[in-house]
Structures are given as structure tokens and as C-alpha cells.
Design a protein around this motif. Structure first.
Motif, short mmCIF file in Angstrom:
data_model
loop_
_atom_site.label_atom_id
_atom_site.label_comp_id
_atom_site.label_asym_id
_atom_site.label_seq_id
_atom_site.Cartn_x
_atom_site.Cartn_y
_atom_site.Cartn_z
N TRP A 9 -7.04 4.30 -10.25
CA TRP A 9 -6.50 3.74 -9.00
C TRP A 9 -6.82 2.25 -8.90
CZ3 TRP A 9 -3.68 7.38 -9.43
CH2 TRP A 9 -4.07 8.70 -9.43
N GLU A 10 -7.92 1.81 -9.48
CA GLU A 10 -8.20 0.38 -9.56
C GLU A 10 -7.19 -0.31 -10.47
OE1 GLU A 10 -12.21 0.07 -10.85
OE2 GLU A 10 -13.05 0.87 -8.98
N PHE A 11 -6.87 0.33 -11.58
CA PHE A 11 -5.85 -0.19 -12.50
C PHE A 11 -4.51 -0.30 -11.79
CE2 PHE A 11 -2.42 0.57 -15.53
CZ PHE A 11 -2.70 -0.34 -16.54
N LEU A 12 -4.14 0.74 -11.03
CA LEU A 12 -2.89 0.73 -10.29
C LEU A 12 -2.86 -0.41 -9.28
CD1 LEU A 12 -0.20 1.96 -9.33
CD2 LEU A 12 -1.53 3.56 -7.93
N ASP A 13 -3.98 -0.62 -8.58
CA ASP A 13 -4.05 -1.72 -7.61
C ASP A 13 -3.76 -3.05 -8.29
OD1 ASP A 13 -4.70 -0.01 -5.58
OD2 ASP A 13 -6.84 -0.44 -5.59
N ARG A 57 13.37 7.09 -6.94
CA ARG A 57 13.04 7.94 -5.79
C ARG A 57 11.99 7.28 -4.90
NH1 ARG A 57 13.83 12.25 -9.83
NH2 ARG A 57 15.54 13.57 -9.09
N ILE A 58 11.03 6.61 -5.51
CA ILE A 58 10.00 5.93 -4.71
C ILE A 58 10.64 4.84 -3.87
CG2 ILE A 58 7.99 4.40 -4.82
CD1 ILE A 58 7.06 6.02 -7.25
N TRP A 59 11.42 3.97 -4.50
CA TRP A 59 12.04 2.87 -3.75
C TRP A 59 12.97 3.39 -2.65
CZ3 TRP A 59 10.22 -1.66 -3.27
CH2 TRP A 59 9.60 -2.32 -4.33
N ASP A 63 0.82 -1.21 0.00
CA ASP A 63 0.00 0.00 0.00
C ASP A 63 0.86 1.26 0.00
OD1 ASP A 63 -2.36 -1.45 -0.03
OD2 ASP A 63 -2.45 -1.58 2.16
N ARG A 64 2.04 1.18 0.57
CA ARG A 64 2.96 2.32 0.53
C ARG A 64 3.38 2.61 -0.91
NH1 ARG A 64 7.13 1.19 5.60
NH2 ARG A 64 5.53 0.63 7.13
N VAL A 65 3.68 1.54 -1.64
CA VAL A 65 4.09 1.71 -3.03
C VAL A 65 2.93 2.27 -3.84
CG1 VAL A 65 4.89 0.53 -5.11
CG2 VAL A 65 5.78 -0.16 -2.88
N LYS A 66 1.74 1.71 -3.65
CA LYS A 66 0.55 2.21 -4.37
C LYS A 66 0.32 3.69 -4.07
CE LYS A 66 -2.03 -2.17 -4.35
NZ LYS A 66 -3.22 -2.87 -3.82
N SER A 67 0.44 4.06 -2.81
CA SER A 67 0.21 5.45 -2.42
C SER A 67 1.24 6.37 -3.07
CB SER A 67 0.26 5.59 -0.90
OG SER A 67 -0.79 4.88 -0.29
N ALA A 68 2.50 5.94 -3.07
CA ALA A 68 3.56 6.78 -3.65
C ALA A 68 3.31 7.02 -5.14
CB ALA A 68 4.92 6.12 -3.43
N VAL A 69 2.94 5.96 -5.86
CA VAL A 69 2.67 6.11 -7.29
C VAL A 69 1.46 7.02 -7.51
CG1 VAL A 69 2.00 4.91 -9.41
CG2 VAL A 69 3.69 3.88 -7.88
N ARG A 70 0.44 6.83 -6.70
CA ARG A 70 -0.76 7.68 -6.85
C ARG A 70 -0.42 9.14 -6.57
NH1 ARG A 70 -6.88 6.86 -4.40
NH2 ARG A 70 -7.61 8.98 -4.83
N TRP A 71 0.33 9.40 -5.50
CA TRP A 71 0.68 10.78 -5.17
C TRP A 71 1.54 11.40 -6.26
CZ3 TRP A 71 2.28 9.05 0.41
CH2 TRP A 71 1.11 8.79 1.14
N ARG A 72 2.39 10.58 -6.87
CA ARG A 72 3.22 11.12 -7.96
C ARG A 72 2.35 11.52 -9.15
NH1 ARG A 72 4.66 13.54 -11.18
NH2 ARG A 72 6.64 13.70 -12.30
N ILE A 73 1.38 10.70 -9.49
CA ILE A 73 0.49 11.03 -10.61
C ILE A 73 -0.35 12.25 -10.27
CG2 ILE A 73 -1.48 10.21 -11.96
CD1 ILE A 73 -0.26 7.40 -11.76
N GLU A 74 -0.83 12.32 -9.06
CA GLU A 74 -1.67 13.45 -8.65
C GLU A 74 -0.88 14.76 -8.62
OE1 GLU A 74 -5.07 11.30 -5.87
OE2 GLU A 74 -3.23 12.05 -4.93
#
Length: 225
Positions: A169-173, A125-127, A81-92
Motif C-alpha cells: 500500500w505504500e508502493f501504491l501511494d 471500471r475504476i475510472w 485517495d478514491r483512486v488509491k482505495s479502488a485499486v487497493r480494494w481490487r487487489i484485496e
């Protein structure tokens, strides 16, 4: 005025031009004019013009993402979930039309390497922000995999008209879950005596691969160990 200040002013002004003119010479010149930056100063700060300005926009998005990662309390989150959140925040962190125009720019053959390097940098940067300590070939596989997830999710987001980008975000999940399944399969393979025996040779070779360790001009290291 420092280069960073010039670039910040240019990026702010570019928001009125890039959605219409793309990351083009016209948008670059108009942004410099609106920001009150002399053309020579703009070119000194951004020698390749619009391409460097587009890369600066991507860099600003990365910084915004890192600021949010630092500000959020992620202690109770699963690592997935941390990885998902980071990717989402980057896109946003990006404005859709600015990103769309950037995708068009970096799809051009002469700029494709710049685009790939920017996406790889985001994944790195995310990792790093999430505490990755790998030093072997896994350093590369993690970033390559996440680069693919991030890139495909951005493309999906650009065409998404669902409410609050819910479909994205469903696609990202799904993409992150697919990656985690691969990691589970790798773990099972390592525990298998037969597969471990078959992979002993390739793994011995991969064992020489090391992460860049702070190098900026080389992709990595090869050790004799």
C-alpha cells in the motif's frame, strides 16, 4: 443451470486446485468434477477452458471491487485517495496464489492480449465508477496510466511479505502520487503560452480522438471536428 451459475460453481471449486495446478486443463477438469458440472456443460460455458475460467476469476474480482466502491462512503475523500482505495480494494478481492497463477498464465505470449485486456478493463471500471467524464484522448491516457499502476502494484503485492501487505500500500501511494505529479505538470504546461504554442499542432490532432462511447468492437472514434 445458467452459464453464470456454472461459472460461479467452477470458480468456487477452482480455489482448491489452481494454487497447486495453475490455471491448467487439470485444474479445469478437477473443478468441473468437484462442482458436479458435466464436462460438456463446463466447456459450453467456458469454451477455452482454464483461460476463460481465469478471466472469469478476474471479472469476479472487478465486480467485488465495484460492490465495495458502491457500499463505501467516499464523499469526503480526496479524488486521489478514491483512486488509491479502488485499486487497493481490487487487489484485496483476489486470493494471492490464484492471482499469482493468473499472472503466470497471462505472461505467456498466446495469452498476453487477454491479460492486457483484463487489466485495461479493470482500469476502465475504476475510472467509470469514480465518475470520469472525459471523452477525448484523456479517456485513453487515464486508463493506460492506471493500468500501469494497477499492474505494477499487483506484481509488488505478489512478492510482499510485510504485515498486512503494508509495503504494497505504500508502493501504491507512491505510484498514484507520481501520476498526480504528471497531471500537475500537464496543467502547468497548458497554462504556459510557449508550451501551448509549441504543442498546438499535436493537440489539434489529438482533438479529433474520441472515447469509444459504448462501442464494444472498436477502440475509439476519430472525428472531423
Amino acid at each position: 443451470m445458467t452459464n453464470d451459475e456454472i461459472i460461479a460453481k467452477m470458480l468456487s471449486a477452482a480455489e482448491a486446485h489452481v494454487p497447486f495446478d495453475g490455471w491448467s486443463r487439470a485444474a479445469f477438469d478437477a473443478s468441473a468434477r468437484d462442482a458436479g458440472i458435466e464436462p460438456a456443460l463446463a466447456r459450453a460455458a467456458l469454451p477455452r477452458g482454464a483461460v476463460d475460467l481465469a478471466l472469469a476469476y478476474h471479472e469476479a474480482g472487478d465486480r467485488a471491487m465495484l460492490d465495495r466502491i458502491e457500499a463505501e462512503d467516499m464523499g469526503e475523500m480526496r479524488f486521489t485517495d478514491r483512486v488509491k482505495s479502488a485499486v487497493r480494494w481490487r487487489i484485496e478481492a483476489g486470493e494471492r496464489e490464484m492471482v499469482r497463477r493468473g499472472s503466470t498464465l497471462f505472461a505467456l505470449p498466446q495469452h498476453a492480449a487477454d491479460g492486457a485486456r483484463a487489466i485495461w478493463g479493470t482500469a476502465d471500471r475504476i475510472w467509470t465508477a469514480l465518475g470520469d467524464t472525459s471523452e477525448d484522448y484523456n479517456w485513453y491516457t487515464k486508463r493506460a496510466t492506471l493500468s500501469g499502476v494497477y499492474g505494477s502494484t499487483v506484481l509488488y503485492w505478489l512478492g510482499d511479505d510485510s504485515l498486512e501487505a503494508a509495503a504494497t500500500w505504500e508502493f501504491l501511494d507512491r505510484r498514484i502520487d507520481d501520476v498526480m505529479q504528471i497531471e500537475k505538470l500537464k496543467a502547468k504546461a497548458n497554462d504556459s503560452r510557449i508550451i501551448s504554442t509549441l504543442m498546438a499542432g499535436p493537440m489539434k490532432i489529438l482533438g479529433h480522438v474520441r472515447a469509444p462511447a459504448g462501442q464494444t468492437d472498436m477502440p475509439g472514434r476519430w472525428t472531423a471536428k
